[in-house]
Design an enzyme around this catalytic site. Structure first.
Site, short mmCIF file in Angstrom:
data_model
loop_
_atom_site.label_atom_id
_atom_site.label_comp_id
_atom_site.label_asym_id
_atom_site.label_seq_id
_atom_site.Cartn_x
_atom_site.Cartn_y
_atom_site.Cartn_z
N HIS A 249 -9.36 77.04 194.58
CA HIS A 249 -9.94 78.27 195.13
C HIS A 249 -11.45 78.17 195.17
O HIS A 249 -12.07 77.43 194.41
CB HIS A 249 -9.53 79.48 194.28
CG HIS A 249 -10.10 79.47 192.88
ND1 HIS A 249 -9.64 78.62 191.89
CD2 HIS A 249 -11.10 80.19 192.31
CE1 HIS A 249 -10.31 78.84 190.77
NE2 HIS A 249 -11.22 79.77 191.00
N PHE A 250 -12.02 78.91 196.09
CA PHE A 250 -13.47 79.13 196.19
C PHE A 250 -13.73 80.61 195.93
O PHE A 250 -12.85 81.45 196.13
CB PHE A 250 -13.99 78.75 197.57
CG PHE A 250 -13.84 77.30 197.93
CD1 PHE A 250 -14.91 76.42 197.80
CD2 PHE A 250 -12.63 76.80 198.37
CE1 PHE A 250 -14.78 75.07 198.13
CE2 PHE A 250 -12.47 75.45 198.70
CZ PHE A 250 -13.54 74.59 198.57
#
Length: 442
Positions: A249-250
């Site tokens: 994830h970012f």
């Protein structure tokens, strides 16, 4: 002084999911085939419908194209901006966040750098705990630990997918079609740091560990570019650099102030020349407490993304923790190797810093420091910020060694000695669509 982002926007209508009132018989049948929790797992997501934003995906699009910041005016509010913020506010009105981040006190610390301090006691008390080793950047995905497939679909704002015809489209309700691969989703961060704090989760059903690859990094760059707001930054934390969930994830959020790292002067070290553009240049941060590299250039989005991704892959494979900041609508990317967790484990961090319980991840390293105790917030100083971030940084010798290895891994051709003046004039400013009272002083 408290700083809040207050936006007056045209709200995007709330999209009814398959599991809300007035669902059709087909929708109810789909629900029955899932686990009943309406989650992002393989039990529920493949039989669901989600809003979908399809971004224009031109293979050789130049980094500079499409965003006009001339004459000091920011870009008009993009459709994606409107969509993201409208949906985020709607989730806030439904009480899906663990605390109200808009009530958190924020101030600019007096001094040369303008470090930003936030008092966020709720994040400390209610954030999910880290569940894995801090000494290994690459670790296998573990379905038994918390991951994003366990999240309810009510936390998802929309899917974020490449368009099939190189034009932007928005579909208020779109079936999750497994034939086109696992979906990329943008969801709220239920323990937010700032206004509009979201997570980009590439191909959520594939359950990738927290490990950058070329496809996922290009997706994150597209998100920064499509949002087209310099106040919106995208960040990444590797394992060992204070990522708390081992599921790819970012993070991203809005902050209507320049980050101190964006104002730091740089010295250009190397450049990649490509036949199709003038190349990707890599500079070194100067006069900043954390050593880091800055990637930019008049090049295609793919070439810029590949240069950074190649460098990240090298760091991952070398077991070197790092953070990434995508700034200036995707024009500038900061790559920041770090060693704070290692120093913590070895007992090399002073007790005074440890007592603040600050884990310096991408936002703290960039100069936005989230403090958990009122005492630390009241006494926050530039000296404290500098001391904390200096402990994050690699030694100069180690950083120079890494730079040479990264140059080889990413295919940089030569090194230049070209000191760049302080870039403060080019730092993202609060965009013109913000109302005058977006910064409130108390």
């Amino acid at each position: 002084m408290s700083i809040e982002r207050m936006l007056t926007i045209k709200r995007v209508p709330t999209v009814l999911s398959n599991y809300q009132e007035n669902a059709s018989s087909e929708d109810l049948e789909s629900k029955a085939r899932g686990c009943g929790r309406n989650c992002l797992g393989k039990c529920c997501l493949p039989v669901s419908k989600l809003p979908t934003y399809a971004f224009k995906n031109v293979e050789h699009e130049m980094v500079e194209n499409g965003i006009d910041l001339s004459c000091g005016r920011g870009p008009p509010m993009s459709f994606l901006n409107n969509l993201l913020l409208g949906q985020w506010e709607e989730r806030m009105s439904r009480g899906l966040f663990r605390y109200d981040v808009t009530t958190c006190e924020t101030k600019v610390i007096p001094g040369r750098y303008g470090f930003i301090a936030q008092l966020n006691e709720g994040r400390h008390l209610k954030k999910r705990a880290t569940e894995f080793r801090i000494d290994q950047v690459l670790q296998p995905f573990d379905d038994n630990k918390f991951n994003f497939t366990k999240v309810g679909q009510e936390e998802v704002l929309f899917r974020f997918e490449p368009s099939k015809d190189n034009e932007m489209h928005y579909f208020p309700s779109s079936a999750v079609d497994g034939s086109s691969g696992a979906p990329n989703v943008v969801a709220i961060n239920v323990s937010p740091i700032e206004y509009g704090h979201v997570l980009l989760i590439p191909r959520v059903l594939d359950c990738f560990p927290q490990k950058i690859d070329h496809e996922s990094f290009l997706l994150a760059l597209h998100l920064a570019r499509e949002t087209a707001d310099p106040a919106f930054r995208v960040g990444y934390n590797s394992l060992g650099a204070f990522a708390t969930i081992n599921h790819l994830h970012f993070q991203a959020y809005y902050l209507a102030l320049p980050l101190p790292i964006e104002k730091a002067p740089t010295c250009r070290l190397m450049i990649i020349k490509e036949p199709t553009d003038t190349g990707v240049s890599v500079s070194k941060l100067l006069d900043y407490p954390v050593s880091g590299l800055v990637f930019e250039g008049e090049c295609t989005l793919h070439n810029l993304s590949d240069a950074v991704a190649n460098s990240c892959v090298f760091l991952q494979n070398s077991n070197i923790p790092f953070n990434v900041l995508i700034a200036d609508c995707g024009r500038r990317i900061f790559l920041l190797p770090q060693c704070y967790a290692k120093k913590q484990a070895l007992g090399e961090v002073g007790q005074e810093l440890l007592d603040t319980q600050v884990n310096p991840a991408v936002w703290e390293i960039s100069g936005h420091i989230v403090l958990k105790r009122k005492k630390d917030y009241d006494e926050a100083s530039e000296q404290y910020a500098w001391s904390l971030l200096s402990e994050v940084s690699l030694s100069e010798k180690r950083f120079q060694e890494l730079t040479q290895f990264i140059a080889e891994a990413a295919g940089f051709l030569h090194v230049e000695d070209d000191v760049t003046a302080n870039r403060e004039s080019g730092v993202p400013r609060a965009t013109s669509h913000l109302p005058k009272d977006c910064l409130v002083q108390h």
